[in-house]
Design a protein around this motif. Structure first.
Motif, mmCIF file in Angstrom:
data_model
loop_
_atom_site.group_PDB
_atom_site.id
_atom_site.type_symbol
_atom_site.label_atom_id
_atom_site.label_comp_id
_atom_site.label_asym_id
_atom_site.label_seq_id
_atom_site.Cartn_x
_atom_site.Cartn_y
_atom_site.Cartn_z
ATOM 1 N N ALA A 99 0.837 -1.195 0.000
ATOM 2 C CA ALA A 99 0.000 0.000 0.000
ATOM 3 C C ALA A 99 0.873 1.247 0.000
ATOM 4 O O ALA A 99 1.725 1.426 0.870
ATOM 5 C CB ALA A 99 -0.919 0.015 1.222
ATOM 6 N N ALA A 100 0.648 2.094 -1.006
ATOM 7 C CA ALA A 100 1.337 3.384 -1.047
ATOM 8 C C ALA A 100 0.711 4.314 -0.012
ATOM 9 O O ALA A 100 -0.387 4.071 0.487
ATOM 10 C CB ALA A 100 1.228 3.982 -2.446
ATOM 11 N N ARG A 101 1.408 5.381 0.323
ATOM 12 C CA ARG A 101 0.937 6.369 1.299
ATOM 13 C C ARG A 101 0.423 5.649 2.554
ATOM 14 O O ARG A 101 -0.784 5.559 2.785
ATOM 15 C CB ARG A 101 -0.142 7.264 0.698
ATOM 16 C CG ARG A 101 0.359 8.080 -0.495
ATOM 17 C CD ARG A 101 -0.658 9.112 -0.961
ATOM 18 N NE ARG A 101 -0.118 9.917 -2.054
ATOM 19 C CZ ARG A 101 0.650 10.986 -1.899
ATOM 20 N NH1 ARG A 101 0.982 11.372 -0.679
ATOM 21 N NH2 ARG A 101 1.094 11.650 -2.931
ATOM 22 N N PRO A 102 1.325 5.142 3.365
ATOM 23 C CA PRO A 102 0.971 4.210 4.424
ATOM 24 C C PRO A 102 0.013 4.739 5.482
ATOM 25 O O PRO A 102 -0.717 3.943 6.096
ATOM 26 C CB PRO A 102 2.330 3.850 5.044
ATOM 27 C CG PRO A 102 3.249 4.951 4.647
ATOM 28 C CD PRO A 102 2.777 5.384 3.303
ATOM 29 N N PHE A 103 -0.042 6.053 5.727
ATOM 30 C CA PHE A 103 -0.933 6.535 6.782
ATOM 31 C C PHE A 103 -2.151 7.288 6.243
ATOM 32 O O PHE A 103 -2.925 7.846 7.004
ATOM 33 C CB PHE A 103 -0.170 7.429 7.783
ATOM 34 C CG PHE A 103 0.314 8.732 7.205
ATOM 35 C CD1 PHE A 103 -0.493 9.867 7.215
ATOM 36 C CD2 PHE A 103 1.583 8.826 6.664
ATOM 37 C CE1 PHE A 103 -0.051 11.053 6.688
ATOM 38 C CE2 PHE A 103 2.037 10.031 6.136
ATOM 39 C CZ PHE A 103 1.226 11.152 6.143
#
Length: 281
Positions: free
Chosen positions: A111-115
Motif C-alpha cells: 500500500a502506497a501512502r501508508p498513513f
C-alpha cells in the motif's frame, strides 16, 4: 572488475519470488516433520499434518504456500569487484519483483501512502531492499516474501546494559506469548542483540535466512539460541496457538558490539511457512 548485467539481477529476483512463495525450504519442512514425532498434543499433531499437506499441495500444484505472499524483502551482498551494467541495481530488483509477482500470479499487498490513502501499488513494489558491499566479484541475492501476520509481531526494546542475558530471554518469550496465533506458529525467530536500533532489527531479519539447526559460530551466542528455543517451546503456545510443545522450530541470534549505555534487542518472527530463497550470481 566483473560485469553483471542488471537484467540478470531482474531475472534472478523474479525466479526467486516464484520459487520462495511456492516451495517450503527442505530444512523447514524437515523440522516440521521432526516436530510431529515429538509433539505431545493430538490437536497440535493434527495442525502439523495440515501444514505438511499444505506444503505438498503447494509444491505439486504450483500454488502459493500462503495467500499472503508478503512484502518482498531482498538482501543483496554485492562484491566490491562487481560492476552492474545496463541499469540501476535497485530498479533491477524492483523490476524482478514486478515480474515475479505478475508471472507467478502472486497477491500484491503493498500500500502506497501508508498513513493515508493506502492505495495498492498494483505490482508489489517497491520491495524492501538492503545492500551490503562485500569482498569478491559475486552478487548474492536473498529473497524473503515476508507475510504481514508475522512481520506485524516485530518488537524492539533497549534495555539497561546490566540486565544481561535474562532480559533477552524474557523479552523474546514475552514477544512470542503476546503474539499468540497471529504469526502462525510454529515459528522461526530471529533475534538481533547490540549495535543500534536499526542494526539490531536488521540482524534479526538477516538471521532468518539461516537454515534450521545452524548455530551461531560463537559458542556463547549458540548457547543462548538453545536456551531461547527451549524457553519459547515451554510457553505452550503450540502450532497455530492451539497448545502444544512445538511453538518454535528454531531461534537464531546475531550480535554486534554496542554502546556502553545500551542493550538493544530486536525480535523478528517468521511463520511456519518460513519462505526464503537465495542465489549467487
Amino acid at each position: 572488475m566483473r560485469e553483471v548485467p542488471a537484467e540478470l539481477i531482474t531475472e534472478t529476483v523474479a525466479r526467486l519470488a516464484i520459487e520462495a512463495t511456492h516451495f517450503l525450504p527442505e530444512d523447514v519442512e524437515g523440522a516440521i516433520r521432526a516436530a510431529r514425532q515429538t509433539e505431545r498434543s493430538p490437536l497440535a499433531v493434527q495442525i502439523i499434518d495440515e501444514i505438511l499437506e499444505n506444503a505438498q499441495i503447494a509444491r505439486e500444484r504450483m500454488l502459493p504456500l500462503c495467500q499472503d505472499t508478503g512484502t518482498a524483502v531482498v538482501l543483496l551482498e554485492i562484491g566490491q569487484d562487481v560492476h552492474i551494467t545496463g541499469g540501476y541495481i535497485i530498479d533491477a530488483v524492483n523490476e524482478g519483483i514486478r515480474r515475479g509477482y505478475s508471472e507467478g500470479y502472486l497477491r500484491k499487498s503493498i500500500a502506497a501512502r501508508p498513513f493515508s490513502a493506502r492505495t495498492n501499488t498494483g505490482d508489489n513494489t517497491p520491495g524492501v531492499i538492503h545492500t551490503e558491499i562485500v569482498p569478491g566479484d559475486r552478487v548474492k541475492v536473498m529473497f524473503m516474501p515476508k507475510g504481514g501476520g508475522c512481520e506485524n509481531m516485530s518488537r524492539y526494546q533497549n534495555f539497561l546494559p546490566g540486565m544481561g542475558k535474562q532480559a533477552i530471554i524474557d523479552f523474546v518469550c514475552e514477544t512470542v506469548d503476546i503474539s499468540g496465533g497471529n504469526p502462525c506458529p510454529p515459528l522461526v525467530i530471529g533475534v538481533g542483540v547490540g549495535g543500534t536500533a536499526e542494526k539490531a532489527m536488521m540482524m534479526a531479519k538477516h538471521a532468518l535466512f539461516r537454515k534450521i539447526g545452524e548455530r551461531n559460530p560463537d559458542p556463547e551466542v549458540a548457547e543462548l539460541e538453545q536456551e531461547l528455543l527451549q524457553a519459547v517451546n515451554e510457553l505452550g503456545v503450540g502450532p497455530q496457538a492451539v497448545g502444544g510443545t512445538t511453538t518454535a522450530l528454531d531461534v537464531f541470534v546475531e550480535t554486534y558490539p554496542t554502546h556502553i549505555t545500551a542493550l538493544p534487542v530486536a525480535v523478528n518472527i517468521q511463520c511456519h511457512s518460513a519462505r526464503t530463497k537465495q542465489a549467487v550470481i
